[in-house]
Design a protein around this motif. Structure first.
Motif, short mmCIF file in Angstrom:
data_model
loop_
_atom_site.label_atom_id
_atom_site.label_comp_id
_atom_site.label_asym_id
_atom_site.label_seq_id
_atom_site.Cartn_x
_atom_site.Cartn_y
_atom_site.Cartn_z
N GLN A 72 0.85 -1.19 0.00
CA GLN A 72 0.00 0.00 0.00
C GLN A 72 0.89 1.25 0.00
O GLN A 72 1.93 1.27 0.64
CB GLN A 72 -0.93 0.02 1.22
CG GLN A 72 -1.95 -1.12 1.21
CD GLN A 72 -2.86 -1.07 2.43
OE1 GLN A 72 -2.43 -0.74 3.53
NE2 GLN A 72 -4.12 -1.39 2.23
N ARG A 73 0.43 2.27 -0.72
CA ARG A 73 1.21 3.49 -0.87
C ARG A 73 0.35 4.70 -0.53
O ARG A 73 -0.75 4.86 -1.08
CB ARG A 73 1.75 3.60 -2.31
CG ARG A 73 2.71 2.46 -2.66
CD ARG A 73 2.96 2.36 -4.16
NE ARG A 73 1.75 2.07 -4.93
CZ ARG A 73 1.15 0.89 -4.98
NH1 ARG A 73 1.65 -0.14 -4.29
NH2 ARG A 73 0.06 0.72 -5.71
N LEU A 74 0.85 5.54 0.36
CA LEU A 74 0.13 6.74 0.79
C LEU A 74 0.82 7.98 0.24
O LEU A 74 2.02 8.18 0.48
CB LEU A 74 0.10 6.82 2.32
CG LEU A 74 -0.40 8.14 2.92
CD1 LEU A 74 -1.88 8.35 2.62
CD2 LEU A 74 -0.14 8.17 4.43
N HIS B 206 9.41 8.21 2.59
CA HIS B 206 10.30 7.42 1.73
C HIS B 206 10.71 8.21 0.49
O HIS B 206 11.84 8.12 0.02
CB HIS B 206 9.61 6.13 1.28
CG HIS B 206 9.33 5.15 2.38
ND1 HIS B 206 8.14 5.10 3.05
CD2 HIS B 206 10.11 4.18 2.91
CE1 HIS B 206 8.18 4.14 3.96
NE2 HIS B 206 9.36 3.56 3.89
N GLU B 207 9.73 8.97 -0.05
CA GLU B 207 9.97 9.77 -1.25
C GLU B 207 9.30 11.13 -1.07
O GLU B 207 8.31 11.25 -0.34
CB GLU B 207 9.38 9.08 -2.49
CG GLU B 207 9.90 7.67 -2.76
CD GLU B 207 11.30 7.64 -3.36
OE1 GLU B 207 11.87 8.74 -3.61
OE2 GLU B 207 11.83 6.54 -3.57
N ASP C 45 2.61 12.96 -12.76
CA ASP C 45 3.90 13.00 -13.45
C ASP C 45 5.04 12.86 -12.46
O ASP C 45 6.05 12.18 -12.74
CB ASP C 45 4.04 14.32 -14.22
CG ASP C 45 3.11 14.42 -15.40
OD1 ASP C 45 2.46 13.41 -15.73
OD2 ASP C 45 3.02 15.52 -15.99
N GLU C 46 4.93 13.51 -11.30
CA GLU C 46 5.96 13.43 -10.28
C GLU C 46 6.11 11.99 -9.77
O GLU C 46 7.22 11.51 -9.55
CB GLU C 46 5.64 14.37 -9.11
CG GLU C 46 5.92 15.82 -9.38
CD GLU C 46 7.43 16.11 -9.36
OE1 GLU C 46 8.00 16.24 -8.28
OE2 GLU C 46 8.02 16.18 -10.46
N GLY D 3 9.04 6.31 -10.64
CA GLY D 3 8.74 4.92 -10.96
C GLY D 3 7.57 4.37 -10.17
O GLY D 3 7.42 3.15 -10.06
N ILE D 4 6.73 5.25 -9.63
CA ILE D 4 5.55 4.82 -8.87
C ILE D 4 4.33 4.96 -9.77
O ILE D 4 3.94 6.07 -10.16
CB ILE D 4 5.38 5.67 -7.60
CG1 ILE D 4 6.62 5.52 -6.70
CG2 ILE D 4 4.11 5.29 -6.84
CD1 ILE D 4 6.64 6.47 -5.52
#
Length: 337
Positions: free
Chosen positions: A151-153, A197-198, A208-209, A214-215
């Protein structure tokens, strides 16, 4: 007692926008604590109410919803605290604010102050911690536990007060990959320091960001500022059946954009429990105590950004002006009368 108030909604550069006044000492009700205010912090809600809520003719309104202080007296039905206890809390929107030497607050929305922090550092935390905790664990329904569940927030506006503590909670207590957004080198560095993390630049198209890193997409978005401007990009960045939570007050929000992907929308407002006296109101007491434990164990850290000195009208006007500039990172605190 000394207090800072306003009598009419005025631009913050007007010397009459916030005033030093004297008020009688308040008397606690049955569930109230009478708190000697040692430090406060300033939030966007202070500036919004100052400009949007006009006091009745001849009346004043005291702002301030972030406090660290010492319990001086308790009401007849209080069971959670006693005089002399050090506490921190965000108060209730339908009661007088805490920009005063003494303040009344219901014990059910108060936590014990982290023992490892001084009053100024503690005052930076309550409102934003409650907001971030409820948004993450109750609105977005993320589970605690650091196991990676793919999962990505994405946190839009991660350098502000809520973003600073939300980034820490997500990184330290969950298995989420945390991506924060900020638009300047100093705020981007701040977001990294708090555990992202980023970091991406929200002055550029969000999707685009993310692609640049690469996400492909994210499963959850916490939109903390300018949601109406970012919404099309947020929808593009979210994977189908993702979740979006927001805290700001967009003038217009075209939620029809969410339909094609079956996205869910959640609004977080930390005053809901106190405004409606919900049966689970004491959850904010428990939540703040948990935050204090996490601070004292070194898992979380204060989000204090700037210390503006003594609590008075001049310094509060300066704090309001900085928040209204949109350039704040972390929290602005004031200490002592």
């Amino acid at each position: 007692m000394k207090a800072i108030a306003y009598r009419q909604s005025l631009p913050i550069d007007n010397p009459q926008s916030l005033l030093d006044i004297e008020l009688p000492e308040p008397t606690p009700g049955p569930r109230d604590l009478l708190v000697e205010v040692r430090a406060i912090s300033v939030n966007p809600v202070d500036t919004k109410i100052r400009m949007r809520v006009q006091p009745e003719d001849g009346q004043h309104q005291v702002l301030g919803w972030d406090v660290a202080g010492v319990v001086r007296a308790v009401g007849s039905e209080v069971s959670l605290f006693k005089p002399g206890d050090e506490v921190f809390y965000a108060g209730a929107l339908d009661r007088p604010g805490a920009n005063s030497e003494l303040h009344l607050v219901d014990e059910r929305i108060v936590g014990r102050k982290p023992s490892s922090l001084d009053f100024a550092a503690a005052a930076a935390l309550p409102l934003t911690s409650i907001t971030a905790w409820e948004l993450l664990f109750e609105r977005l329904q993320i589970s605690e536990g650091t196991e990676d569940q793919n999962q990505r927030l994405l946190i839009v506006g991660a350098a502000g007060g809520v973003g600073s503590i939300l980034t820490q909670l997500a990184r330290q207590l969950t298995g989420l990959k945390v991506i924060g957004s900020a638009s300047r080198p100093d705020t981007q560095a701040w977001v990294r320091e708090h555990g992202a993390h980023e970091v991406i630049d929200h002055s550029q198209p969000l999707a685009d960001e993310l692609q640049r890193l690469g996400i492909a997409d994210v499963t959850h978005v916490a939109s903390l500022t300018h949601t109406d401007l970012h919404l099309p990009q947020i929808v593009e960045a979210l994977q189908p059946q993702g979740r979006l939570a927001l805290i700001d007050d967009p003038a217009n929000l075209d939620i029809s954009l969410l339909k094609r992907k079956s996205l869910s929308l959640h609004w977080e407002f930390m005053y809901t429990r106190s405004l409606y006296q919900t049966p689970d109101m004491i959850a904010q007491h428990q939540l703040l105590n948990r935050v204090a434990e996490l601070i004292d164990s070194g898992v979380l850290k204060t989000t204090l950004g700037e210390h503006y000195g003594q609590i008075n009208a001049k310094n509060l006007r300066r704090a309001h002006a900085f928040i209204e500039s949109g350039k704040a990172k972390g929290k602005i605190v004031l200490e002592g009368f």
